[in-house]
Design an enzyme around this catalytic site. Structure first.
Site, PDB file in Angstrom:
ATOM      1  N   HIS A 180       1.127  -0.976  -0.599  1.00 54.59           N
ATOM      2  CA  HIS A 180       0.113  -0.004  -0.186  1.00 54.59           C
ATOM      3  C   HIS A 180       0.626   1.357   0.163  1.00 54.59           C
ATOM      4  CE1 HIS A 180      -3.970  -1.816   1.768  1.00 54.59           C
ATOM      5  NE2 HIS A 180      -3.680  -2.043   0.637  1.00 54.59           N
ATOM      6  N   LYS A 223       1.309  -0.304  15.194  1.00 52.78           N
ATOM      7  CA  LYS A 223       2.229  -0.438  15.569  1.00 52.78           C
ATOM      8  C   LYS A 223       3.100  -1.029  16.194  1.00 52.78           C
ATOM      9  CE  LYS A 223       3.340   3.813  13.198  1.00 52.78           C
ATOM     10  NZ  LYS A 223       3.871   2.945  12.258  1.00 52.78           N
ATOM     11  N   TYR A 234       2.938   6.776   9.501  1.00 57.18           N
ATOM     12  CA  TYR A 234       2.265   5.703   9.386  1.00 57.18           C
ATOM     13  C   TYR A 234       3.649   4.698   8.932  1.00 57.18           C
ATOM     14  CZ  TYR A 234      -2.001   3.357   8.368  1.00 57.18           C
ATOM     15  OH  TYR A 234      -2.099   1.385   8.533  1.00 57.18           O
ATOM     16  N   TYR A 236     -10.299   4.662   7.020  1.00 58.75           N
ATOM     17  CA  TYR A 236      -9.931   5.224   8.817  1.00 58.75           C
ATOM     18  C   TYR A 236     -10.767   5.955   8.513  1.00 58.75           C
ATOM     19  CZ  TYR A 236      -5.313   2.574  10.124  1.00 58.75           C
ATOM     20  OH  TYR A 236      -4.421   1.824   9.730  1.00 58.75           O
ATOM     21  N   PRO A 267      -4.551  -0.276  18.719  1.00 56.37           N
ATOM     22  CA  PRO A 267      -4.260  -1.143  17.155  1.00 56.37           C
ATOM     23  C   PRO A 267      -4.146  -0.050  15.813  1.00 56.37           C
ATOM     24  CG  PRO A 267      -6.321  -1.675  18.041  1.00 56.37           C
ATOM     25  CD  PRO A 267      -5.973  -0.746  19.312  1.00 56.37           C
TER      26      PRO A 267
END
Length: 395
Positions: free
Chosen positions: A74, A299, A387, A203, A295
Site C-alpha cells: 500500500h 504499531k 504511519y 480510517y 491498534p
C-alpha cells in the site's frame, strides 16, 4: 537437568522469533522457551500492516518469499469524516516508503517454518517458567517439561513473553516505572471471506464512532467498529455489524461493501502502556513485555521488530567484540522509538474516535484537525512518515 546457551529467549511470539533468527544468522546460540504450542501461537489473530522496517528484516532473514507473493503493498491510506473521503499518498510524501498488508499469523508461519528448517531450538508447552540471578553474570531460566525439571544457564535473558508474562515482573518494583492510558472504548472486529471495499485502508471518523475498513488478502476482509467496553459479542449479529459499519463509512463507501458471514468476531480494549527501563541486569525486555499501543496505526508488531533489531545489533557487538556499549544503551535507544510510536497511536486515536465525554467543542476540534490534514501537505507528510514507520533510533 541443566544445559547452557548464550541467550535464553522467553516467548515465541514475533519479538522472540525474530530475535532468534537474528542471533542464528550471527552465529549466536539461543534457546526459545514457550509455554504454549506452535498452533496456539501461530493462530492468534493480530495486526496485519507491516512497516518497511519489518518487511526489510524479513528479506534480510530470507523469509520473505510468501510475503512477496501474497502481501499487499500500500502506497497510501484513506481518511473519512462523516463519509467524506480523502487520501494520504504515503509513498509520494515519504520518498517511496510503503506498508504491506500481511497478517501476523502469516508472519509467524514464515518464522516457524524457517526455524524448523534451520534447526532453531524452541521448547514448547513448558510450565512453571522462572528467571534466576538476573542481576548477576550467571543468569538462568528454569521450567518443567514432560514432568522433568530443567534449567538453562545463559549469559543473557530476553523477555518476549507479552504483557502478562513473567519477565517484566522480574524487575524490582524499586527499579521499574510504568505509564498507562486506558481508553474508554474497544474495537469490535470481524473477519469475513469477502473482497475488501477498497484496495487501501480507510480510517473513518463518524459522529457515531470510529470504523476501519481493512483486509488480509484480496478475498478476505477485516473490519472494525468502535464499541463500548460493556458491549458483548452475542449482541452483535452479523447484520447489525454490517449495518453499523456501512453507516460509519458513509453512503458512498458503505454502499459498496460486500457483506457475508463472519468467521471470527472479537472485542479488543484499547490501551497505551510503557515500562521503563527495558533492561535490568542481564534481563532485556522486547515487544509487548515492555509496551502496548492502541491498534490505531498498527504499531504493535512493528515495534517488537524494531526492539529486537536494535537488541540483536547490541548482542552481536557484545558477543563478538566483548563490548557492552550496545546493551548498555539498548533501553534508552528502544524507548526513544517506543514513545514516538505511542505518541502517534495516541494522536491518531484521538482524532478518529468518539469519546464518551466529547462535547460539541471537542467534536469541532476533531473536524478541524482532519480538515487541516486534508489541506496541508506538511500535515499529511507528518502523518505519512509516522504511519510507514520512523527510522530506527541511532545507536
Amino acid at each position: 537437568m541443566a544445559t547452557r546457551t548464550q541467550v535464553a529467549i522467553v516467548g515465541a511470539g514475533p519479538a522472540g522469533m525474530f530475535l532468534a533468527h537474528l542471533l542464528h544468522a550471527a552465529g549466536i546460540d539461543a534457546v526459545v522457551i514457550e509455554r504454549r504450542d506452535r498452533d496456539y501461537v501461530e493462530g492468534r489473530v493480530r495486526a496485519g500492516v507491516l512497516e518497511q522496517v519489518t518487511v526489510d528484516l524479513m528479506h534480510r532473514l530470507g523469509i520473505a518469499d510468501r510475503l512477496v507473493r501474497e502481501g499487499l503493498v500500500h502506497g497510501g491510506t484513506r481518511l473519512s469524516l462523516d463519509g467524506d473521503l480523502f487520501r494520504i499518498d504515503m509513498a509520494a510524501l515519504t520518498g517511496g516508503a510503503t506498508v504491506t498488508v500481511y497478517g501476523q499469523q502469516e508472519v509467524m508461519r514464515d518464522l516457524f517454518d524457517a526455524a524448523d528448517a534451520r534447526g532453531l531450538s524452541i521448547r514448547w508447552n513448558v510450565d512453571d517458567v522462572a528467571l534466576h540471578d538476573l542481576d548477576s553474570a550467571r543468569p538462568s531460566v528454569s521450567w518443567r517439561e514432560d514432568g522433568m525439571e530443567r534449567r538453562l544457564d545463559c549469559d543473557i535473558v530476553v523477555g518476549c513473553d507479552g504483557y502478562h508474562g513473567i519477565s517484566r515482573a522480574a524487575i524490582p518494583a524499586t527499579v521499574l516505572r510504568t505509564f498507562e492510558r486506558v481508553y474508554p472504548f474497544g474495537w469490535l472486529g470481524i473477519l469475513a471471506d469477502v473482497p475488501p471495499v477498497e484496495h487501501e485502508l480507510i480510517y473513518a471518523n463518524h459522529e457515531r464512532g470510529f470504523a476501519l475498513a481493512s483486509m488480509r488478502s484480496a478475498t478476505r476482509s477485516r473490519y472494525y467498529v468502535q464499541c463500548g467496553l460493556d458491549e458483548k459479542i452475542v449482541d452483535w449479529s452479523d447484520e447489525r455489524f454490517w449495518d453499523e459499519l456501512c453507516l460509519r463509512l458513509g453512503p458512498d463507501v458503505g454502499g459498496r461493501v460486500t457483506r457475508g458471514p463472519s468467521f471470527e468476531k472479537t472485542i479488543a480494549p484499547l490501551r497505551s502502556f510503557v515500562a521503563e527501563p527495558m533492561r535490568w541486569g542481564r534481563l532485556f525486555l522486547a515487544g509487548d513485555a515492555a509496551h502496548i499501543v492502541p491498534p490505531t496505526g498498527a504499531k504493535g508488531m512493528n515495534l517488537a521488530v524494531s526492539d529486537v533489531t536494535m537488541l540483536g545489533e547490541a548482542l552481536v557487538e557484545y558477543f563478538d567484540e566483548r563490548s557492552t556499549a550496545g546493551i548498555d544503551g539498548y533501553s534508552a535507544r528502544a524507548l526513544a522509538r517506543v514513545w514516538k510510536a505511542e505518541r502517534f497511536s495516541w494522536w491518531f486515536t484521538s482524532i478518529t474516535h468518539r469519546f464518551p465525554d466529547m462535547d460539541g467543542f471537542s467534536r469541532r476540534l476533531q473536524m478541524a484537525e482532519l480538515d487541516y490534514i486534508r489541506g496541508s501537505e506538511a500535515a499529511q507528510r507528518t502523518l505519512a512518515e509516522n504511519y510507514v514507520g520512523l527510522p530506527l533510533t541511532p545507536a
